[in-house]
Write a protein that holds these residues in place. Structure first.
Motif, mmCIF file in Angstrom:
data_model
loop_
_atom_site.group_PDB
_atom_site.id
_atom_site.type_symbol
_atom_site.label_atom_id
_atom_site.label_comp_id
_atom_site.label_asym_id
_atom_site.label_seq_id
_atom_site.Cartn_x
_atom_site.Cartn_y
_atom_site.Cartn_z
ATOM 1 N N HIS B 78 0.838 -1.190 0.000
ATOM 2 C CA HIS B 78 0.000 0.000 0.000
ATOM 3 C C HIS B 78 0.874 1.242 0.000
ATOM 4 C CE1 HIS B 78 0.695 -1.305 4.196
ATOM 5 N NE2 HIS B 78 0.915 -0.015 4.398
ATOM 6 N N PHE B 79 0.233 2.356 -0.253
ATOM 7 C CA PHE B 79 0.936 3.633 -0.399
ATOM 8 C C PHE B 79 0.435 4.610 0.653
ATOM 9 C CE2 PHE B 79 0.855 7.715 -3.162
ATOM 10 C CZ PHE B 79 2.076 8.155 -2.663
ATOM 11 N N HIS B 80 1.346 5.111 1.479
ATOM 12 C CA HIS B 80 1.036 6.201 2.410
ATOM 13 C C HIS B 80 1.385 7.490 1.684
ATOM 14 C CE1 HIS B 80 0.724 3.620 6.109
ATOM 15 N NE2 HIS B 80 1.540 2.853 5.406
ATOM 16 N N ASP B 81 0.386 8.260 1.257
ATOM 17 C CA ASP B 81 0.706 9.447 0.464
ATOM 18 C C ASP B 81 1.079 10.628 1.352
ATOM 19 O OD1 ASP B 81 -1.613 10.709 1.354
ATOM 20 O OD2 ASP B 81 -2.649 10.587 -0.568
ATOM 21 N N ALA B 82 1.487 11.719 0.714
ATOM 22 C CA ALA B 82 2.008 12.871 1.453
ATOM 23 C C ALA B 82 0.944 13.524 2.325
ATOM 24 C CB ALA B 82 2.588 13.890 0.471
ATOM 25 N N ALA B 83 -0.327 13.255 2.015
ATOM 26 C CA ALA B 83 -1.423 13.824 2.820
ATOM 27 C C ALA B 83 -1.791 12.911 3.983
ATOM 28 C CB ALA B 83 -2.641 14.052 1.927
ATOM 29 N N GLY B 84 -1.115 11.777 4.109
ATOM 30 C CA GLY B 84 -1.392 10.865 5.209
ATOM 31 C C GLY B 84 -2.439 9.810 4.901
ATOM 32 N N ARG B 85 -2.919 9.784 3.663
ATOM 33 C CA ARG B 85 -3.907 8.766 3.292
ATOM 34 C C ARG B 85 -3.208 7.438 2.996
ATOM 35 N NH1 ARG B 85 -6.975 10.753 -1.780
ATOM 36 N NH2 ARG B 85 -4.810 11.004 -2.441
ATOM 37 N N VAL B 86 -3.921 6.334 3.202
ATOM 38 C CA VAL B 86 -3.407 5.012 2.839
ATOM 39 C C VAL B 86 -4.255 4.506 1.680
ATOM 40 C CG1 VAL B 86 -2.861 2.683 3.636
ATOM 41 C CG2 VAL B 86 -2.754 4.601 5.239
ATOM 42 N N VAL B 87 -3.605 4.317 0.538
ATOM 43 C CA VAL B 87 -4.328 3.928 -0.684
ATOM 44 C C VAL B 87 -3.593 2.772 -1.357
ATOM 45 C CG1 VAL B 87 -5.247 6.261 -1.013
ATOM 46 C CG2 VAL B 87 -3.073 5.635 -2.072
ATOM 47 N N ALA B 88 -4.195 2.260 -2.430
ATOM 48 C CA ALA B 88 -3.569 1.161 -3.168
ATOM 49 C C ALA B 88 -2.209 1.603 -3.709
ATOM 50 C CB ALA B 88 -4.483 0.727 -4.309
ATOM 51 N N ASP B 89 -1.297 0.665 -3.733
ATOM 52 C CA ASP B 89 0.067 0.927 -4.223
ATOM 53 C C ASP B 89 0.040 1.082 -5.750
ATOM 54 O OD1 ASP B 89 2.701 0.816 -5.033
ATOM 55 O OD2 ASP B 89 3.125 -1.119 -4.089
ATOM 56 N N PRO B 90 0.425 2.253 -6.269
ATOM 57 C CA PRO B 90 0.374 2.458 -7.714
ATOM 58 C C PRO B 90 1.653 2.046 -8.442
ATOM 59 C CG PRO B 90 0.926 4.523 -6.646
ATOM 60 C CD PRO B 90 0.776 3.494 -5.542
ATOM 61 N N VAL B 91 2.635 1.498 -7.742
ATOM 62 C CA VAL B 91 3.939 1.283 -8.400
ATOM 63 C C VAL B 91 4.478 -0.141 -8.268
ATOM 64 C CG1 VAL B 91 6.356 2.034 -8.501
ATOM 65 C CG2 VAL B 91 4.554 3.720 -8.103
ATOM 66 N N THR B 92 4.599 -0.646 -7.046
ATOM 67 C CA THR B 92 5.361 -1.894 -6.862
ATOM 68 C C THR B 92 4.453 -3.121 -6.811
ATOM 69 O OG1 THR B 92 5.359 -1.995 -4.432
ATOM 70 C CG2 THR B 92 7.016 -0.586 -5.490
ATOM 71 N N GLN B 93 5.096 -4.274 -6.971
ATOM 72 C CA GLN B 93 4.382 -5.555 -6.888
ATOM 73 C C GLN B 93 5.194 -6.514 -6.018
ATOM 74 O OE1 GLN B 93 3.748 -6.930 -10.927
ATOM 75 N NE2 GLN B 93 1.751 -5.942 -10.987
ATOM 76 N N PRO B 94 4.644 -6.950 -4.878
ATOM 77 C CA PRO B 94 5.366 -7.938 -4.059
ATOM 78 C C PRO B 94 5.639 -9.211 -4.871
ATOM 79 C CG PRO B 94 3.525 -7.028 -2.845
ATOM 80 C CD PRO B 94 3.379 -6.545 -4.265
ATOM 81 N N GLY B 95 6.825 -9.739 -4.697
ATOM 82 C CA GLY B 95 7.214 -10.927 -5.441
ATOM 83 C C GLY B 95 7.996 -10.608 -6.692
ATOM 84 N N ALA B 96 7.838 -9.398 -7.206
ATOM 85 C CA ALA B 96 8.636 -8.996 -8.369
ATOM 86 C C ALA B 96 10.092 -8.850 -7.949
ATOM 87 C CB ALA B 96 8.108 -7.680 -8.927
#
Lengths: 90, 121
Positions: B78-96
């Motif tokens: 997941h992605f913790h953005d600069a505003a403090g929100r927790v959203v879906a990860d737009p970049v990485t993939q576990p296992g890659a």
């Protein structure tokens, strides 16, 4: 131990000393992380995060750090064993 | 000796002009400074266990695999953005491959240090 070091060349002796010190530091640093969170191992630390008993961050970074320190120590110990074998051949 | 050492060597070769100085290796973290002012802390324990946190000015963000946010499409990452929100990860993939994930993140951060353009407002 001094006699052991007298029989091997300077570079190998230095490598053995550095690997032994690194292995010790890695072990102590991992132990410090686990002790600070009052857990026995990395799995217990992750369980505390999942149970909501510890903040997600920075506890997850400490969990990863403990794993990285343990893995790096394994690599250092393997390199140390290899160097000691080489020293025993000389 | 460790995954971080190999990752650092790969990144220095792949991004010779995008790094602001050599990659800094500590026992438990790799610090990557990008030419656009981003400082990225990398803790990669395994292909499916990592934390990638960065600062750009006052903004702090991060992507990690802590298994807590089960409602997100990309659980566990997941992605913790600069505003403090927790959203879906737009970049990485576990296992890659770690080097592939890191290269993709660095390219994204060079383009947009907050990844704001990659998540819904």
């Amino acid at each position: 131990m001094p006699e052991f070091f007298e029989s091997i060349d300077f570079e190998l002796a230095t490598a053995i000393e550095e690997l032994a010190r690194l292995s010790y530091e890695l072990r102590e640093n991992r132990n410090a992380i686990l002790a600070a969170h009052d857990v026995a191992d990395e799995a217990a630390l992750l369980a505390r995060i999942e149970a909501g008993e510890a903040d997600e961050h920075p506890t997850y970074e400490y969990y990863l750090a403990a794993r990285i320190l343990a893995d790096t120590r394994d690599a250092a110990r393997a390199a140390l064993a290899e160097s000691l074998q080489e020293a025993n051949r000389t | 000796m460790s995954l971080h050492i190999e990752l650092g060597a790969t990144l220095e070769q792949a991004f010779p002009d995008a790094l602001d100085g050599p990659i800094e290796q500590k026992q438990d973290v790799m610090i990557v400074r990008l030419s656009n002012g981003v400082t990225l802390d990398v803790r990669y324990a395994a292909p499916d266990a990592y934390s990638l946190r960065w600062r750009h000015g006052e903004a702090e963000s991060g992507i990690d695999t802590a298994p807590l946010h089960r409602g997100l499409a990309t659980f566990p990452n997941h992605f913790h953005d600069a505003a403090g929100r927790v959203v879906a990860d737009p970049v990485t993939q576990p296992g890659a491959a770690p080097e592939a994930n890191l290269a993709q993140l660095i390219r994204a951060l060079l383009d947009d240090p907050t990844l704001g353009s990659r998540v819904a407002p």
